[in-house]
Design a protein around this motif. Structure first.
Motif, PDB file in Angstrom:
ATOM      1  N   GLN A 126       2.431 -44.848  25.861  1.00 13.43           N
ATOM      2  CA  GLN A 126       1.010 -45.155  25.701  1.00 13.43           C
ATOM      3  C   GLN A 126       0.295 -44.041  24.938  1.00 13.43           C
ATOM      4  O   GLN A 126      -0.532 -44.309  24.062  1.00 13.43           O
ATOM      5  CB  GLN A 126       0.366 -45.352  27.074  1.00 13.43           C
ATOM      6  N   LEU A 127       0.640 -42.812  25.255  1.00  9.55           N
ATOM      7  CA  LEU A 127       0.015 -41.683  24.565  1.00  9.55           C
ATOM      8  C   LEU A 127       0.468 -41.613  23.109  1.00  9.55           C
ATOM      9  O   LEU A 127      -0.344 -41.403  22.198  1.00  9.55           O
ATOM     10  CB  LEU A 127       0.351 -40.380  25.290  1.00  9.55           C
ATOM     11  N   HIS A 128       1.755 -41.782  22.871  1.00 15.01           N
ATOM     12  CA  HIS A 128       2.267 -41.694  21.506  1.00 15.01           C
ATOM     13  C   HIS A 128       1.736 -42.811  20.612  1.00 15.01           C
ATOM     14  O   HIS A 128       1.552 -42.618  19.402  1.00 15.01           O
ATOM     15  CB  HIS A 128       3.795 -41.726  21.522  1.00 15.01           C
ATOM     16  N   LYS A 129       1.480 -43.982  21.204  1.00 19.26           N
ATOM     17  CA  LYS A 129       0.970 -45.117  20.433  1.00 19.26           C
ATOM     18  C   LYS A 129      -0.560 -45.170  20.391  1.00 19.26           C
ATOM     19  O   LYS A 129      -1.139 -46.148  19.903  1.00 19.26           O
ATOM     20  CB  LYS A 129       1.512 -46.425  21.025  1.00 19.26           C
ATOM     21  N   GLN A 130      -1.196 -44.105  20.945  1.00 16.64           N
ATOM     22  CA  GLN A 130      -2.655 -44.005  20.989  1.00 16.64           C
ATOM     23  C   GLN A 130      -3.289 -45.173  21.748  1.00 16.64           C
ATOM     24  O   GLN A 130      -4.385 -45.632  21.436  1.00 16.64           O
ATOM     25  CB  GLN A 130      -3.244 -43.919  19.582  1.00 16.64           C
ATOM     26  N   GLN A 131      -2.568 -45.643  22.770  1.00 17.03           N
ATOM     27  CA  GLN A 131      -3.069 -46.739  23.600  1.00 17.03           C
ATOM     28  C   GLN A 131      -3.795 -46.236  24.850  1.00 17.03           C
ATOM     29  O   GLN A 131      -4.402 -47.028  25.555  1.00 17.03           O
ATOM     30  CB  GLN A 131      -1.908 -47.653  23.999  1.00 17.03           C
ATOM     31  N   TRP A 132      -3.688 -44.943  25.126  1.00 16.22           N
ATOM     32  CA  TRP A 132      -4.416 -44.385  26.277  1.00 16.22           C
ATOM     33  C   TRP A 132      -5.780 -43.925  25.765  1.00 16.22           C
ATOM     34  O   TRP A 132      -5.887 -43.050  24.916  1.00 16.22           O
ATOM     35  CB  TRP A 132      -3.650 -43.201  26.865  1.00 16.22           C
ATOM     36  N   ARG A 133      -6.813 -44.512  26.318  1.00 15.39           N
ATOM     37  CA  ARG A 133      -8.177 -44.267  25.831  1.00 15.39           C
ATOM     38  C   ARG A 133      -9.009 -43.553  26.883  1.00 15.39           C
ATOM     39  O   ARG A 133      -8.891 -43.828  28.081  1.00 15.39           O
ATOM     40  CB  ARG A 133      -8.851 -45.591  25.483  1.00 15.39           C
ATOM     41  N   GLY A 134      -9.855 -42.648  26.401  1.00 18.36           N
ATOM     42  CA  GLY A 134     -10.770 -41.946  27.281  1.00 18.36           C
ATOM     43  C   GLY A 134     -11.994 -42.774  27.596  1.00 18.36           C
ATOM     44  O   GLY A 134     -12.083 -43.958  27.245  1.00 18.36           O
ATOM     45  N   PHE A 135     -12.977 -42.174  28.244  1.00 21.34           N
ATOM     46  CA  PHE A 135     -14.122 -42.937  28.746  1.00 21.34           C
ATOM     47  C   PHE A 135     -14.964 -43.554  27.643  1.00 21.34           C
ATOM     48  O   PHE A 135     -15.664 -44.545  27.855  1.00 21.34           O
ATOM     49  CB  PHE A 135     -15.000 -42.069  29.667  1.00 21.34           C
ATOM     50  N   SER A 136     -14.902 -43.031  26.428  1.00 22.88           N
ATOM     51  CA  SER A 136     -15.691 -43.598  25.332  1.00 22.88           C
ATOM     52  C   SER A 136     -14.883 -44.559  24.466  1.00 22.88           C
ATOM     53  O   SER A 136     -15.401 -45.096  23.490  1.00 22.88           O
ATOM     54  CB  SER A 136     -16.236 -42.475  24.455  1.00 22.88           C
ATOM     55  N   GLY A 137     -13.618 -44.753  24.824  1.00 19.60           N
ATOM     56  CA  GLY A 137     -12.758 -45.621  24.026  1.00 19.60           C
ATOM     57  C   GLY A 137     -11.946 -44.900  22.975  1.00 19.60           C
ATOM     58  O   GLY A 137     -11.132 -45.512  22.277  1.00 19.60           O
ATOM     59  N   GLU A 138     -12.151 -43.582  22.830  1.00 20.63           N
ATOM     60  CA  GLU A 138     -11.372 -42.797  21.869  1.00 20.63           C
ATOM     61  C   GLU A 138      -9.978 -42.527  22.430  1.00 20.63           C
ATOM     62  O   GLU A 138      -9.809 -42.332  23.633  1.00 20.63           O
ATOM     63  CB  GLU A 138     -12.074 -41.467  21.575  1.00 20.63           C
ATOM     64  N   PRO A 139      -8.952 -42.498  21.572  1.00 20.70           N
ATOM     65  CA  PRO A 139      -7.596 -42.232  22.062  1.00 20.70           C
ATOM     66  C   PRO A 139      -7.443 -40.783  22.527  1.00 20.70           C
ATOM     67  O   PRO A 139      -8.037 -39.869  21.955  1.00 20.70           O
ATOM     68  CB  PRO A 139      -6.712 -42.514  20.844  1.00 20.70           C
ATOM     69  N   ILE A 140      -6.639 -40.625  23.546  1.00 17.59           N
ATOM     70  CA  ILE A 140      -6.348 -39.287  24.068  1.00 17.59           C
ATOM     71  C   ILE A 140      -5.501 -38.530  23.041  1.00 17.59           C
ATOM     72  O   ILE A 140      -4.499 -39.043  22.541  1.00 17.59           O
ATOM     73  CB  ILE A 140      -5.596 -39.374  25.402  1.00 17.59           C
ATOM     74  N   ASP A 141      -5.920 -37.306  22.715  1.00 15.53           N
ATOM     75  CA  ASP A 141      -5.110 -36.483  21.812  1.00 15.53           C
ATOM     76  C   ASP A 141      -4.884 -35.069  22.346  1.00 15.53           C
ATOM     77  O   ASP A 141      -4.344 -34.214  21.649  1.00 15.53           O
ATOM     78  CB  ASP A 141      -5.739 -36.412  20.419  1.00 15.53           C
ATOM     79  N   THR A 142      -5.282 -34.828  23.618  1.00 13.35           N
ATOM     80  CA  THR A 142      -5.113 -33.499  24.216  1.00 13.35           C
ATOM     81  C   THR A 142      -4.665 -33.653  25.659  1.00 13.35           C
ATOM     82  O   THR A 142      -5.285 -34.400  26.426  1.00 13.35           O
ATOM     83  CB  THR A 142      -6.426 -32.703  24.170  1.00 13.35           C
ATOM     84  N   LEU A 143      -3.606 -32.941  26.021  1.00 12.11           N
ATOM     85  CA  LEU A 143      -3.129 -32.879  27.399  1.00 12.11           C
ATOM     86  C   LEU A 143      -3.373 -31.479  27.939  1.00 12.11           C
ATOM     87  O   LEU A 143      -3.137 -30.490  27.242  1.00 12.11           O
ATOM     88  CB  LEU A 143      -1.622 -33.159  27.476  1.00 12.11           C
ATOM     89  N   VAL A 144      -3.828 -31.416  29.187  1.00  6.80           N
ATOM     90  CA  VAL A 144      -3.973 -30.133  29.879  1.00  6.80           C
ATOM     91  C   VAL A 144      -3.158 -30.234  31.168  1.00  6.80           C
ATOM     92  O   VAL A 144      -3.504 -30.990  32.071  1.00  6.80           O
ATOM     93  CB  VAL A 144      -5.439 -29.804  30.192  1.00  6.80           C
ATOM     94  N   ASN A 145      -2.058 -29.495  31.223  1.00  3.56           N
ATOM     95  CA  ASN A 145      -1.205 -29.470  32.415  1.00  3.56           C
ATOM     96  C   ASN A 145      -1.754 -28.426  33.382  1.00  3.56           C
ATOM     97  O   ASN A 145      -1.804 -27.238  33.071  1.00  3.56           O
ATOM     98  CB  ASN A 145       0.232 -29.131  32.038  1.00  3.56           C
ATOM     99  N   ILE A 146      -2.179 -28.900  34.549  1.00  3.51           N
ATOM    100  CA  ILE A 146      -2.702 -28.005  35.586  1.00  3.51           C
ATOM    101  C   ILE A 146      -1.643 -27.869  36.675  1.00  3.51           C
ATOM    102  O   ILE A 146      -1.296 -28.845  37.346  1.00  3.51           O
ATOM    103  CB  ILE A 146      -4.008 -28.546  36.178  1.00  3.51           C
ATOM    104  N   GLY A 147      -1.115 -26.692  36.819  1.00  4.05           N
ATOM    105  CA  GLY A 147      -0.093 -26.433  37.830  1.00  4.05           C
ATOM    106  C   GLY A 147       0.028 -24.944  38.041  1.00  4.05           C
ATOM    107  O   GLY A 147      -0.715 -24.140  37.481  1.00  4.05           O
ATOM    108  N   VAL A 148       0.997 -24.553  38.845  1.00  8.83           N
ATOM    109  CA  VAL A 148       1.254 -23.135  39.056  1.00  8.83           C
ATOM    110  C   VAL A 148       2.723 -23.000  39.445  1.00  8.83           C
ATOM    111  O   VAL A 148       3.325 -23.949  39.979  1.00  8.83           O
ATOM    112  CB  VAL A 148       0.321 -22.549  40.146  1.00  8.83           C
ATOM    113  N   GLY A 149       3.315 -21.853  39.172  1.00  5.60           N
ATOM    114  CA  GLY A 149       4.722 -21.655  39.503  1.00  5.60           C
ATOM    115  C   GLY A 149       5.599 -22.605  38.713  1.00  5.60           C
ATOM    116  O   GLY A 149       5.459 -22.746  37.496  1.00  5.60           O
ATOM    117  N   GLY A 150       6.499 -23.288  39.407  1.00  5.21           N
ATOM    118  CA  GLY A 150       7.421 -24.201  38.739  1.00  5.21           C
ATOM    119  C   GLY A 150       6.751 -25.363  38.044  1.00  5.21           C
ATOM    120  O   GLY A 150       7.319 -25.935  37.110  1.00  5.21           O
ATOM    121  N   SER A 151       5.562 -25.727  38.474  1.00  7.29           N
ATOM    122  CA  SER A 151       4.831 -26.819  37.827  1.00  7.29           C
ATOM    123  C   SER A 151       4.157 -26.383  36.539  1.00  7.29           C
ATOM    124  O   SER A 151       3.563 -27.203  35.840  1.00  7.29           O
ATOM    125  CB  SER A 151       3.762 -27.375  38.788  1.00  7.29           C
TER     126      SER A 151
END
Length: 543
Positions: A126-151
């Motif tokens: 979905q992300l690679h095909k730009q099918q995941w859309r944010g709240f305004s309908g724009e495609p997602i182009d940024t991921l933020v991984n929130i974790g700590v340690g092994g995550s």
């Protein structure tokens, strides 16, 4: 032979060979051929270790006396090798090929693993095909991984190492990693992100980790300020959760269809092979992610079935046992001569020190020998201008791992190929000088402060090239090395109780931060610091 006898024999040999120098060992005919070992695209060169045939034979006998074969069987069969938490450590099951069944308590867990990977693949596509859309309908182009340690450490390390393997559709997606509890990473990053196009990945096995949930709450508030959508819809558009405790993620507000699952038999520092590797899969595609798994699986098979005399994880582990327990070397430098592996030292710091940083055995008794050394490291060419002075002329013995790819930039410019040759020359030069000292180059007229003693042992891991498969094998090699050492030391490498008490104490202290002092509430130092915090905050708020 029992363990005590095997141990004493090694102590006797170490005393007998105390005056051996690597310059003498490296003059022996066939030295490299005898002490270098290959599996697939990885060469393990132990020729610059202070090993002899006698020592290696005795180390292999020590492994036998510790019933290493039985422990390996238990690890891969799903026995509860993590006895303090009464569960198996089955990160290796995450790497099984799809067609291999793996039954645990009557359930084919590989079927569960493949289902989780399929669910992850749906989101990746979905992300690679730009099918995941944010709240305004724009495609997602940024991921933020929130974790700590092994995550955080594992996914970040692999994403950085394999960036050049991005498929075309993945190149439009930027990936960031956030772990710091104080919010400094996140607050700085949010100033440069578009909330309409940002997806947050909340990675937490328990979904109770304070560091991770604090950052996730800040991200949620940032999105709420940027949009006027109901919170449940906002979370559905902009958050994915990865956890072994989905109920906790539901409570936090995440949508069921946005959750990826893994299991309590996956330790945090071994979790990049699971759906915790979602950011990796987005970066290099599912084909690349499966190649990473396959490389690790082939190392697993090598570890399980290869004779110990040719078994890379066993040989690496025993060599370090020789250094730590019989050569009294308690510092270990990780030195990748490849900028793509910049985060590997930090990853291995957690893998090794959280696993084997233990002082009681499996029965809860104090150990009678040293266990895990202190690990640190840096990209080799940078480290040469930082701490190599200590390696070459310091008073502290250090063992070093040099890691380098034999081939790189094959289709690139001559200038880049020349840089790689320069890197290789520096890697081999440093290993040579650490071993031979002044004898590496004629230093007969050198002043005392220019003297190089040499005899510092090092291992060289030569990858044919860096790829998803070879990186997977390299990581699995170190994982299994850590396990072998835990067997020899008779400690549990799969728990980490040492990180728990500090967290509990922080929760106890939190209500007192910024409040009027309560003398006698804690120790004198803590009471004094709480009073200072209160004073500073009072001065800042007083007009």
């Amino acid at each position: 032979m029992d363990k005590q006898k095997a141990w004493r024999r090694l102590e006797d040999t170490a005393q007998k060979d105390a005056n051996l120098h690597l310059k003498g060992l490296l003059m022996q005919p066939g030295r490299f051929e005898q002490f270098s070992f290959r599996h697939d695209e990885i060469l393990l060169d132990l020729s610059r270790q202070r090993l002899t045939s006698e020592v290696l034979d005795q180390l292999l006998s020590l492994a036998g006396s510790c019933h290493l074969d039985r422990w390996i069987d238990d690890l891969f069969s799903g026995a509860p090798v993590n006895q303090t938490e009464r569960r198996p450590a089955l990160h290796t099951a995450l790497r099984y090929p799809p067609q291999h069944a793996f039954n645990l308590d009557g359930r084919d867990i590989n079927s569960d693993v493949q289902s989780a990977l399929s669910a992850m693949e749906v989101l990746v596509n979905q992300l690679h095909k730009q099918q995941w859309r944010g709240f305004s309908g724009e495609p997602i182009d940024t991921l933020v991984n929130i974790g700590v340690g092994g995550s955080d450490l594992g996914p970040m390390m692999v994403c950085h190492a394999l960036e050049e393997f991005q498929p075309p559709r993945a190149r439009a997606i930027q990936t960031h990693f956030i772990s710091s509890m104080d919010g400094s990473q996140l607050s700085s990053l949010l100033q440069h992100l578009d909330p309409e196009r940002t997806l947050f990945i909340v990675s937490s096995k328990s979904f109770t980790t304070a560091d991770t949930l604090a950052n996730a709450a800040t991200a949620r508030d940032w999105l709420k300020q940027a949009s006027h959508m109901p919170e449940d819809l906002l979370l559905k558009r902009h958050f994915v959760g990865i956890t072994a405790c989905p109920d906790k993620a539901f409570e936090w507000g995440l949508a069921k269809e946005n959750l990826l699952h893994f299991w309590d038999w996956v330790g945090g520092r071994y979790s990049l092979w699971s759906t915790i590797g979602f950011s990796i899969a987005v970066r290099i595609g599912m084909k690349g992610f499966r190649a990473l798994l396959d490389g690790a699986w082939r190392m697993d098979e090598h570890f399980r079935h290869a004779d110990w005399s040719q078994n890379l994880p066993v040989l690496l582990a025993l060599t370090e046992i020789w250094n730590i327990n019989f050569q009294h070397i308690h510092a270990h430098a990780i030195l990748p001569y490849d900028g793509r592996l910049a985060h590997l030292p930090a990853y291995l710091e957690q893998l090794e020190m959280e696993s084997n940083g233990k002082s009681v055995d499996r029965c809860g008794q104090p150990v009678s020998h040293r266990t895990c050394p202190v690990l640190w490291g840096e990209i080799g060419p940078n480290a040469q201008h930082a701490f190599y002075q200590l390696l070459h002329q310091g008073s502290e013995p250090v063992m070093c791992d040099f890691i380098v790819a034999a081939s790189r930039y094959g289709k690139s410019s001559e200038s880049l190929q020349s840089q790689h040759r320069l890197t290789l020359a520096n890697c081999l030069a440093q290993a040579r000088v650490l071993a031979l000292g002044d004898d590496a180059i004629d230093q007969s007229s050198a002043s005392p402060w220019q003297h190089y003693a040499g005899n510092q042992p090092s291992t060289l891991l030569l990858l044919d090239q860096l790829s998803p498969a070879t990186l997977g094998a390299l990581i699995a090699l170190y994982e299994h090395k850590v396990f072998v050492q835990s067997v020899i030391w008779d400690i549990n490498p799969f728990d980490q109780w040492g990180v728990e008490l500090g967290k509990q104490m922080a929760n106890t202290l939190l209500p007192h931060i910024g409040q009027a002092p309560s003398p006698g509430a804690f120790d004198k130092a803590t009471d004094g610091l709480l009073a200072e915090l209160y004073r500073v905050n009072q001065e800042e708020t007083t007009p």
